[in-house]
Design a protein around this motif. Sequence first.
Motif, PDB file in Angstrom:
ATOM      1  N   LEU A 169       0.729  -1.253   0.047  1.00  0.00           N
ATOM      2  CA  LEU A 169      -0.043  -0.020   0.153  1.00  0.00           C
ATOM      3  C   LEU A 169       0.954   1.089  -0.027  1.00  0.00           C
ATOM      4  O   LEU A 169       2.023   1.273   0.680  1.00  0.00           O
ATOM      5  CB  LEU A 169      -0.880   0.016   1.049  1.00  0.00           C
ATOM      6  N   PRO A 170       0.240   2.467  -0.655  1.00  0.00           N
ATOM      7  CA  PRO A 170       0.952   3.656  -0.474  1.00  0.00           C
ATOM      8  C   PRO A 170       0.865   4.020   0.658  1.00  0.00           C
ATOM      9  O   PRO A 170      -0.020   3.527   1.772  1.00  0.00           O
ATOM     10  CB  PRO A 170       0.355   4.418  -1.338  1.00  0.00           C
ATOM     11  N   LEU A 171       1.885   5.287   1.233  1.00  0.00           N
ATOM     12  CA  LEU A 171       1.699   5.620   2.758  1.00  0.00           C
ATOM     13  C   LEU A 171       0.459   5.961   3.327  1.00  0.00           C
ATOM     14  O   LEU A 171       0.274   5.377   4.498  1.00  0.00           O
ATOM     15  CB  LEU A 171       2.851   6.747   2.756  1.00  0.00           C
ATOM     16  N   ASN A 172      -0.383   6.750   2.634  1.00  0.00           N
ATOM     17  CA  ASN A 172      -1.691   7.114   3.380  1.00  0.00           C
ATOM     18  C   ASN A 172      -2.498   5.837   3.776  1.00  0.00           C
ATOM     19  O   ASN A 172      -3.242   5.813   4.672  1.00  0.00           O
ATOM     20  CB  ASN A 172      -2.296   8.239   2.576  1.00  0.00           C
ATOM     21  N   ALA A 173      -2.446   5.071   2.486  1.00  0.00           N
ATOM     22  CA  ALA A 173      -3.432   3.997   2.533  1.00  0.00           C
ATOM     23  C   ALA A 173      -3.017   2.911   3.914  1.00  0.00           C
ATOM     24  O   ALA A 173      -3.556   2.397   4.481  1.00  0.00           O
ATOM     25  CB  ALA A 173      -3.538   3.331   1.349  1.00  0.00           C
ATOM     26  N   LEU A 174      -1.514   2.899   3.825  1.00  0.00           N
ATOM     27  CA  LEU A 174      -1.061   2.163   4.871  1.00  0.00           C
ATOM     28  C   LEU A 174      -1.469   2.546   6.289  1.00  0.00           C
ATOM     29  O   LEU A 174      -1.839   1.889   6.975  1.00  0.00           O
ATOM     30  CB  LEU A 174       0.430   2.200   4.709  1.00  0.00           C
ATOM     31  N   GLU A 200       6.655   7.299  12.781  1.00  0.00           N
ATOM     32  CA  GLU A 200       7.243   8.406  11.814  1.00  0.00           C
ATOM     33  C   GLU A 200       7.538   7.855  10.605  1.00  0.00           C
ATOM     34  O   GLU A 200       8.353   7.968   9.994  1.00  0.00           O
ATOM     35  CB  GLU A 200       8.464   9.014  12.390  1.00  0.00           C
ATOM     36  N   LEU A 201       6.393   7.151   9.840  1.00  0.00           N
ATOM     37  CA  LEU A 201       6.523   6.621   8.622  1.00  0.00           C
ATOM     38  C   LEU A 201       7.003   7.517   7.769  1.00  0.00           C
ATOM     39  O   LEU A 201       6.308   8.461   7.567  1.00  0.00           O
ATOM     40  CB  LEU A 201       5.214   5.563   8.293  1.00  0.00           C
ATOM     41  N   GLU A 202       7.757   6.999   6.575  1.00  0.00           N
ATOM     42  CA  GLU A 202       8.110   8.038   5.472  1.00  0.00           C
ATOM     43  C   GLU A 202       7.684   7.220   4.018  1.00  0.00           C
ATOM     44  O   GLU A 202       7.673   6.240   4.035  1.00  0.00           O
ATOM     45  CB  GLU A 202       9.495   8.474   5.573  1.00  0.00           C
ATOM     46  N   ARG A 203       7.416   8.104   3.220  1.00  0.00           N
ATOM     47  CA  ARG A 203       7.328   7.637   1.884  1.00  0.00           C
ATOM     48  C   ARG A 203       8.371   6.968   1.181  1.00  0.00           C
ATOM     49  O   ARG A 203       9.581   7.588   1.160  1.00  0.00           O
ATOM     50  CB  ARG A 203       6.839   8.791   0.994  1.00  0.00           C
ATOM     51  N   ASP A 204       7.968   5.744   0.555  1.00  0.00           N
ATOM     52  CA  ASP A 204       9.170   5.156  -0.260  1.00  0.00           C
ATOM     53  C   ASP A 204       8.966   5.552  -1.589  1.00  0.00           C
ATOM     54  O   ASP A 204       7.904   4.757  -2.181  1.00  0.00           O
ATOM     55  CB  ASP A 204       9.199   3.818   0.034  1.00  0.00           C
ATOM     56  N   CYS A 205       9.314   6.657  -2.201  1.00  0.00           N
ATOM     57  CA  CYS A 205       8.816   7.019  -3.644  1.00  0.00           C
ATOM     58  C   CYS A 205       9.027   5.916  -4.614  1.00  0.00           C
ATOM     59  O   CYS A 205       8.057   5.709  -5.503  1.00  0.00           O
ATOM     60  CB  CYS A 205       9.623   8.260  -3.947  1.00  0.00           C
ATOM     61  N   ARG A 235     -12.902   7.734 -13.722  1.00  0.00           N
ATOM     62  CA  ARG A 235     -12.889   6.734 -12.891  1.00  0.00           C
ATOM     63  C   ARG A 235     -11.661   5.992 -12.562  1.00  0.00           C
ATOM     64  O   ARG A 235     -11.414   5.542 -11.247  1.00  0.00           O
ATOM     65  CB  ARG A 235     -13.538   5.420 -14.017  1.00  0.00           C
ATOM     66  N   LEU A 236     -10.478   6.126 -13.181  1.00  0.00           N
ATOM     67  CA  LEU A 236      -9.078   5.768 -12.898  1.00  0.00           C
ATOM     68  C   LEU A 236      -8.789   6.663 -11.617  1.00  0.00           C
ATOM     69  O   LEU A 236      -8.161   6.100 -10.788  1.00  0.00           O
ATOM     70  CB  LEU A 236      -8.294   5.632 -13.896  1.00  0.00           C
ATOM     71  N   THR A 237      -8.952   7.872 -11.929  1.00  0.00           N
ATOM     72  CA  THR A 237      -8.704   8.696 -10.873  1.00  0.00           C
ATOM     73  C   THR A 237      -9.174   8.804  -9.326  1.00  0.00           C
ATOM     74  O   THR A 237      -8.670   8.407  -8.427  1.00  0.00           O
ATOM     75  CB  THR A 237      -8.910  10.387 -11.411  1.00  0.00           C
ATOM     76  N   GLN A 238     -10.477   8.537  -9.469  1.00  0.00           N
ATOM     77  CA  GLN A 238     -11.391   8.117  -8.377  1.00  0.00           C
ATOM     78  C   GLN A 238     -10.912   6.798  -7.618  1.00  0.00           C
ATOM     79  O   GLN A 238     -10.620   6.748  -6.354  1.00  0.00           O
ATOM     80  CB  GLN A 238     -12.778   8.091  -8.636  1.00  0.00           C
ATOM     81  N   ALA A 239     -10.696   5.880  -8.416  1.00  0.00           N
ATOM     82  CA  ALA A 239     -10.337   4.537  -7.872  1.00  0.00           C
ATOM     83  C   ALA A 239      -8.682   4.541  -7.262  1.00  0.00           C
ATOM     84  O   ALA A 239      -8.683   3.946  -5.934  1.00  0.00           O
ATOM     85  CB  ALA A 239     -10.391   3.560  -9.036  1.00  0.00           C
ATOM     86  N   LEU A 240      -7.880   5.353  -7.748  1.00  0.00           N
ATOM     87  CA  LEU A 240      -6.699   5.434  -7.312  1.00  0.00           C
ATOM     88  C   LEU A 240      -6.393   6.237  -6.056  1.00  0.00           C
ATOM     89  O   LEU A 240      -5.863   5.987  -5.108  1.00  0.00           O
ATOM     90  CB  LEU A 240      -5.686   5.909  -8.247  1.00  0.00           C
ATOM     91  N   MET A 241      -7.543   7.121  -5.845  1.00  0.00           N
ATOM     92  CA  MET A 241      -7.482   8.112  -4.722  1.00  0.00           C
ATOM     93  C   MET A 241      -8.144   7.044  -3.750  1.00  0.00           C
ATOM     94  O   MET A 241      -7.650   7.401  -2.403  1.00  0.00           O
ATOM     95  CB  MET A 241      -8.559   9.263  -4.993  1.00  0.00           C
ATOM     96  N   ARG A 242      -9.112   6.327  -3.984  1.00  0.00           N
ATOM     97  CA  ARG A 242      -9.608   5.540  -2.964  1.00  0.00           C
ATOM     98  C   ARG A 242      -8.691   4.482  -2.306  1.00  0.00           C
ATOM     99  O   ARG A 242      -8.634   4.391  -1.095  1.00  0.00           O
ATOM    100  CB  ARG A 242     -10.816   4.581  -3.322  1.00  0.00           C
ATOM    101  N   LYS A 243      -7.616   4.412  -3.225  1.00  0.00           N
ATOM    102  CA  LYS A 243      -6.522   3.478  -2.776  1.00  0.00           C
ATOM    103  C   LYS A 243      -5.433   4.168  -1.919  1.00  0.00           C
ATOM    104  O   LYS A 243      -4.463   3.568  -1.482  1.00  0.00           O
ATOM    105  CB  LYS A 243      -5.972   2.509  -3.923  1.00  0.00           C
ATOM    106  N   GLY A 244      -5.670   5.379  -1.744  1.00  0.00           N
ATOM    107  CA  GLY A 244      -4.486   6.324  -1.020  1.00  0.00           C
ATOM    108  C   GLY A 244      -3.375   6.804  -1.592  1.00  0.00           C
ATOM    109  O   GLY A 244      -2.615   7.423  -1.155  1.00  0.00           O
ATOM    110  N   TYR A 245      -3.557   7.064  -3.127  1.00  0.00           N
ATOM    111  CA  TYR A 245      -2.439   7.622  -3.998  1.00  0.00           C
ATOM    112  C   TYR A 245      -2.838   9.078  -3.804  1.00  0.00           C
ATOM    113  O   TYR A 245      -3.743   9.651  -3.812  1.00  0.00           O
ATOM    114  CB  TYR A 245      -2.492   7.036  -4.971  1.00  0.00           C
ATOM    115  N   ASP A 246      -1.605   9.662  -3.846  1.00  0.00           N
ATOM    116  CA  ASP A 246      -1.781  11.354  -4.086  1.00  0.00           C
ATOM    117  C   ASP A 246      -2.193  11.679  -5.318  1.00  0.00           C
ATOM    118  O   ASP A 246      -1.740  11.181  -6.475  1.00  0.00           O
ATOM    119  CB  ASP A 246      -0.278  11.735  -4.001  1.00  0.00           C
TER     120      ASP A 246
END
Length: 257
Positions: A169-174, A200-205, A235-246
């Motif tokens: 998972l991306p950081l926000n979703a994690l 203090e989790l950090e993003r792994d780009c 649709r793709l944008t909304q689905a990816l945002m729900r998964k926690g991506y920036d």
Amino acid sequence: MKITKLEKKKRLYLLELDEAERLYITEDTVVRFFLSKDKIISQEELEAIKDFAQFSYGKNLALYDLSFKPRTEKETRDYLLKYDIDETVIDRVVTNLKKDKWLDDAKYANTFIEQSLATSDKGAYVIQQKLKQKGISQNIIEEALKNQDFSAVLEKTTAKLVKKYQDKLPLNALKTKVKQSLTTKGFSYQEANLAVDSLELERDCEQEESLIERDLEKLQRKYSRRYEGYELKQRLTQALMRKGYDYNDIKSHLREY
């Protein structure tokens, strides 16, 4: 009336009287009333024998069940009801077992919590619900939980959950997933927030790049069957945002895609 037969039948004794009455009694009953074949007993004594035999049978059943592991008062009552023991007799049995410390809901609650702290990943709320299901009163539960420290369990469980999901998972979703999992396990929302924030989790780009590319490819295959152009992009944008991506990362990858 006279006892015409007193014969052992497995765990009980068969008692027969010359007035064609027969009943099953416990060995404790035989000893208590000095019963033997040919003994003369009165109607009053017979009633006392019946009463004690029921109590003794119920107590023996309860002690047999308690020999496997500790039980709560409710569990013992439910067990005796399965054997059609009269509720008034059950009351007497439970009172007697509590007096002799065979039943002790406060001790049971404390032991249950200590074992949970040592072996499980559950917070106070889940433990409280489990104890309620076992029939332990709210006052006893609150008293047992009052001085217990769940911080070590919380820390250990948080670290375990992060390890489980951080490569998926991306950081926000994690963070969201770990917090949700902690509350499901019985920790408060405040405890979950503090536990995740303390790491203090950090993003792994590099990792997030790989994840968003993977998910975008899967979603594109799914939605392109029904949508195209601007609607597909939405649709793709909304689905990816729900998964926690920036959002900016999503826009960038959609442009490239």
